[in-house]
Design an enzyme around this catalytic site. Structure first.
Site, PDB file in Angstrom:
ATOM      1  N   HIS A 415     -37.214   6.662  18.472  1.00 47.77           N
ATOM      2  CA  HIS A 415     -37.152   6.984  19.897  1.00 47.77           C
ATOM      3  C   HIS A 415     -37.497   5.774  20.760  1.00 47.77           C
ATOM      4  CE1 HIS A 415     -38.989   8.403  23.714  1.00 47.77           C
ATOM      5  NE2 HIS A 415     -37.894   9.136  23.741  1.00 47.77           N
ATOM      6  N   ARG A 505     -28.023 -23.463   6.514  1.00 49.57           N
ATOM      7  CA  ARG A 505     -29.106 -23.977   5.666  1.00 49.57           C
ATOM      8  C   ARG A 505     -29.706 -22.861   4.818  1.00 49.57           C
ATOM      9  NH1 ARG A 505     -30.417 -25.989  10.914  1.00 49.57           N
ATOM     10  NH2 ARG A 505     -30.029 -28.220  11.152  1.00 49.57           N
ATOM     11  N   GLU A 675     -24.335 -38.665   3.730  1.00 47.55           N
ATOM     12  CA  GLU A 675     -25.632 -39.019   4.310  1.00 47.55           C
ATOM     13  C   GLU A 675     -26.277 -40.212   3.601  1.00 47.55           C
ATOM     14  OE1 GLU A 675     -28.039 -35.512   3.898  1.00 47.55           O
ATOM     15  OE2 GLU A 675     -27.251 -35.091   1.907  1.00 47.55           O
ATOM     16  N   GLY A 696     -24.330 -36.156   7.541  1.00 50.73           N
ATOM     17  CA  GLY A 696     -25.730 -35.833   7.811  1.00 50.73           C
ATOM     18  C   GLY A 696     -26.357 -37.029   8.491  1.00 50.73           C
ATOM     19  N   SER A 697     -26.304 -37.048   9.801  1.00 51.78           N
ATOM     20  CA  SER A 697     -26.664 -38.270  10.527  1.00 51.78           C
ATOM     21  C   SER A 697     -28.149 -38.618  10.421  1.00 51.78           C
ATOM     22  CB  SER A 697     -26.249 -38.157  11.993  1.00 51.78           C
ATOM     23  OG  SER A 697     -26.849 -37.034  12.600  1.00 51.78           O
ATOM     24  N   ASN A 698     -29.001 -37.616  10.202  1.00 48.10           N
ATOM     25  CA  ASN A 698     -30.438 -37.906  10.085  1.00 48.10           C
ATOM     26  C   ASN A 698     -30.725 -38.768   8.860  1.00 48.10           C
ATOM     27  OD1 ASN A 698     -30.756 -36.274  12.302  1.00 48.10           O
ATOM     28  ND2 ASN A 698     -31.375 -34.476  11.134  1.00 48.10           N
ATOM     29  N   ASP A 699     -30.230 -38.315   7.683  1.00 47.21           N
ATOM     30  CA  ASP A 699     -30.464 -39.078   6.463  1.00 47.21           C
ATOM     31  C   ASP A 699     -29.660 -40.376   6.458  1.00 47.21           C
ATOM     32  OD1 ASP A 699     -32.431 -37.861   4.829  1.00 47.21           O
ATOM     33  OD2 ASP A 699     -31.057 -36.208   4.401  1.00 47.21           O
ATOM     34  N   CYS A 749     -22.920 -32.675  11.022  1.00 44.77           N
ATOM     35  CA  CYS A 749     -23.838 -31.545  11.207  1.00 44.77           C
ATOM     36  C   CYS A 749     -25.264 -32.019  11.442  1.00 44.77           C
ATOM     37  CB  CYS A 749     -23.789 -30.609   9.998  1.00 44.77           C
ATOM     38  SG  CYS A 749     -24.254 -31.404   8.442  1.00 44.77           S
TER      39      CYS A 749
END
Length: 803
Positions: A415, A505, A675, A696-699, A749
């Site tokens: 409810h 992920r 990456e 994977g631009s970070n790595d 990504c």
């Protein structure tokens, strides 16, 4: 058919008879007459008519008396409302039915009993107001329902009590709010043969997701026993999602159901609650066969009515047969304006007091008012947060002035949830202990904007509301995909304009839904740590095979994300925990080496074929195969992270093929994360064994510039550690060129395009196929990319004039 009939059987009714018998009863007649040919079972019954209701009030003089009682009513004065409502109900119950009306009810009841070869068939007696279940006139629990009624005397009393419930406090208040004249609405009473759900199970099914409005889902909630316990919030139900395009169960959550409602002896209390044994509490209330049958029926009903539906069902414990006992239009999500995307966002977080299931996606803050009984509702003030064990339909006058609601009990179809959804206020249910931990006068914030789990925070926290009109939203040539981690938010986020998921992920699902290291489940019988084993036992209740727990939970998380964006591509990255992150899972320290720099250690592809981790990776493959094969979600693609060499890529693909995931089979595409500089230096060779790349631009940044992502803060401040560095951009430029040469897809990504609009512009200029963004940056970055593409087209057009 005569308009002056007191009684009509379901076989005489259709949806056109709403003015005569109300929405519920007209719908029962419609289904009884027209849907039996599809195998849909609806228990037979009859309805009293609006004419009978008016005849009763006129013949007894009740109409005039009720008007006098309601004169001068102020619905905001809860005590006055309660006093007048009780007086009206008492008058109705004390009155006698006209003889002709009594005769028709008893004659119809005998006919119904004879049809079921019973002397006095047990029936459910339900109210159906003639203005009920219209798009702007629907509210949960306004009128009463009486179950397990048998015999003419008890039936007549139940019918009278149903009529009296048209004047409950909540119903009177609601009509005043909607500006309905009290006598422009009549009440029909439905009398329907009971399904012995007290010996079986019951519940509700929606042909639309009640939280997000996602239309390709059938949501099913089920419990043991009679269904009143779901609406009343006494029992947290099992929950199923069935995906309409594939007709498969994609999510199943079995709740701990402590009680069930069963038949009692005849008299004042014909039903009662009894406790379930610990073993019964964790059993599914429905078989998968019944779930799928119900979903098929729900889709047929939706197609017949041409709108999303709210359906009640019951399974007879004697025959194991499924029945539909009610169906009405869904009146919240289905009438929303989906051209406007509204997002609530907390500006900062605080201490969490309690958590539960979120209802809606809004945020509300205010002073808590703990209300545990109807006697205290007159203390409630506008803008306060209602904190309670569970709400009651009589509390509607205070619920509509609350900034939020928090309840100990209930699921997403109780409810409190139904009313909160209609009122558009945030609600957190099933917290277990909110009413003991939150005292009146405490300032709190209720957030339903963070996924399936709703949080109640200490203090009034700042939040903002973002609104975007997507009616004429631009769609660039560059595909705009999304980075997704939380299955709970997938259905909601799917409404943001997008071209699919470029990065799903698995780490979030494993960390938050599973919580256990997969090798601890593989080696469960050999575990020596009793504390770890106890934690695993608590999480894996109902699973003898602990490995199956991992497979099922991971598959369901992946499936929710994949279904949300179906039939668009969803690229799932295989688990990419580092050793220190895996070690933090339950039982993980026993299986993980200690590394000084996990960021460039035992991670990604190297784990999947290693004897140390291979048994765990096989579970991952089983989960992905279940999503693609058993659940039919072929739009799922797979991506291998941190693949250092071409040979490593071949090894991983061989393990995958050995476990039912062969590249090219049933359209399975396998991507590789680009990456590591080696992925780009040897891009031509990687093109021969993969279907595409996702940067994977970070790595890639950390390995190109020699910066440890976990400890590169100083360099980041100095402006060295980001994707806009020319060396990183040059590698990306090379990869895009090579991928296009070999007709391989290439996207990105990483975090870069979400954080830096000018970096996104660079990618567009280089001709990247897709950019995958965090959900909160999709709108702004899409606009930036569309503008950049427009300028590129214009510049090319100008150049063509000269050449």
């Amino acid at each position: 058919m005569s308009k002056n009939k007191f009684i009509q059987f379901f076989s005489e009714l259709s949806i056109k008879d709403v003015p005569r018998v109300g929405g519920k009863n007209a719908s029962l007649g419609e289904m009884y007459r027209h849907l039996a040919k599809y195998g849909i079972r609806v228990p037979n019954g009859f309805a009293t008519t609006a004419y009978a209701y008016d005849h009763f009030l006129e013949a007894t003089g009740l109409k005039k008396k009720i008007k006098e009682i309601l004169t001068g009513l102020n619905t905001h004065d809860v005590n006055d409302l309660g006093k007048r409502g009780a007086e009206i109900r008492k008058l109705i119950v004390a009155a006698s039915f006209p003889t002709d009306f009594t005769k028709e009810i008893t004659t119809a009841y005998r006919k119904l009993s004879a049809g079921y070869k019973a002397k006095n068939v047990d029936v459910a007696v339900r109210s159906s107001a003639t203005a009920e279940d219209l798009p702007d006139a629907s509210f949960a629990g306004q009128q009463e329902t009486f179950l397990n009624i048998s015999g003419e005397k008890d039936l007549l009393l139940a019918v009278k009590k149903c009529i009296a419930s048209l004047f409950t406090n909540r119903a009177i208040s609601y009509r005043v709010d909607k500006k309905f004249d009290h006598f422009s609405i009549a009440l029909s009473v439905g009398v329907q043969r009971m399904v012995r759900a007290d010996l079986g199970s019951s519940g509700v099914a929606f042909t639309i997701d009640t939280e997000s409005g996602f239309k390709d889902i059938v949501l099913i909630n089920s419990i043991f026993g009679l269904g009143e316990n779901i609406v009343q919030g006494h029992v947290n139900p099992d929950e199923y999602y069935v995906f309409k395009p594939t007709g498969k169960i994609i999510s199943k959550t079995i709740a701990k159901k402590q009680i069930k409602m069963v038949y009692n002896s005849r008299g004042l209390r014909p039903v009662k609650n009894i406790a379930l044994s610990p073993a019964e509490q964790i059993k599914p209330a429905l078989s998968d066969k019944h779930v799928l049958q119900l979903a098929r029926w729900a889709m047929i009903i939706e197609k017949h009515y041409r709108k999303p539906m709210d359906i009640e069902f019951a399974v007879d414990g004697r025959t194991n047969e499924l029945y539909i006992i009610q169906a009405r239009p869904e009146t919240v999500q289905s009438i929303k304006d989906w051209k406007i995307i509204e997002r609530y966002r907390l500006m900062k977080k605080g201490k969490i007091i309690v958590s539960g299931q979120s209802v809606g996606s809004k945020i509300g803050a205010g002073t808590a008012n703990r209300i545990m009984g109807v006697k205290d509702i007159d203390t409630f003030k506008p803008g306060q947060v209602l904190v309670t064990d569970m709400t009651d339909p009589d509390w509607e006058p205070i619920m509509k002035i609350a900034s939020a609601i928090v309840a100990d009990k209930g699921g997403r179809t109780c409810h409190a949830a139904i009313v909160s959804r209609e009122l558009g206020i945030p609600c957190v249910v099933g917290t277990q202990n909110a009413s003991t931990k939150i005292k009146s006068g405490r300032e709190i914030t209720v957030s339903c904007a963070e996924g399936d789990e709703g949080e109640v925070y200490e203090g009034k926290l700042p939040f903002k509301i973002e609104k975007t009109n997507i009616k004429n939203f631009p769609r660039p040539r560059t595909k705009i995909m999304m980075n997704v981690a939380e299955p709970d938010l997938a259905l909601t986020n799917s409404f943001i304009p997008n071209d699919g998921v470029g990065l799903a992920r698995l780490e979030f699902i494993i960390n938050n839904y599973i919580k256990i290291h997969p090798l601890a489940l593989v080696n469960y019988s050999r575990l020596k740590d009793r504390a770890v084993k106890k934690q695993i036992d608590k999480l894996t209740v109902g699973y003898r095979d602990k490995k199956q727990y991992f497979i099922d939970r991971l598959a369901q998380g992946i499936a929710l994300i994949t279904a949300a964006y179906y039939p668009k591509d969803v690229i799932v990255r295989l688990s990419d925990f580092k050793t220190n992150e895996y070690a933090n899972l339950i039982g993980g320290r026993e299986y993980e080496p200690v590394e000084s720099n996990p960021m460039i250690g035992f991670r990604g592809a190297s784990r999947y074929y290693s004897p140390l981790f291979l048994p765990a990776f096989k579970l991952e493959c089983e989960a992905i195969k279940k999503v693609r094969v058993a659940m039919g979600l072929k739009n799922l693609k797979v991506m291998i992270p941190f693949c250092r060499t071409v040979e490593e890529g071949r090894k991983v693909q061989q393990v995958m093929a050995d476990n039912g995931l062969k590249r090219g089979q049933d359209g399975l595409e396998i991507y590789v994360m680009a990456e590591i500089p080696a992925n780009i230096i040897l891009a031509e060779k990687f093109c021969h064994i993969f279907d595409g790349f996702s940067i994977g631009s970070n790595d890639l940044t950390q390995l190109t510039l020699g910066i440890d992502r976990d400890s590169g803060g100083t360099l980041e401040v100095a402006g060295v550690n980001n994707e806009k560095n020319e060396a990183v951009k040059e590698l990306i430029r090379q990869l895009i060129k090579t991928a296009k040469k070999y007709r391989r897809k290439v996207g990105i990504c990483g975090q870069g395009p979400s954080d830096f609009p000018d970096f996104a512009e660079f990618l567009v200029e280089e001709g990247i196929d897709s950019i995958s963004l965090n959900p909160d940056t999709v709108i702004s970055t899409t606009l930036t990319i569309a503008q950049r593409e427009k300028l590129i087209r214009r510049s090319k057009g100008i150049l063509s004039l000269f050449f």
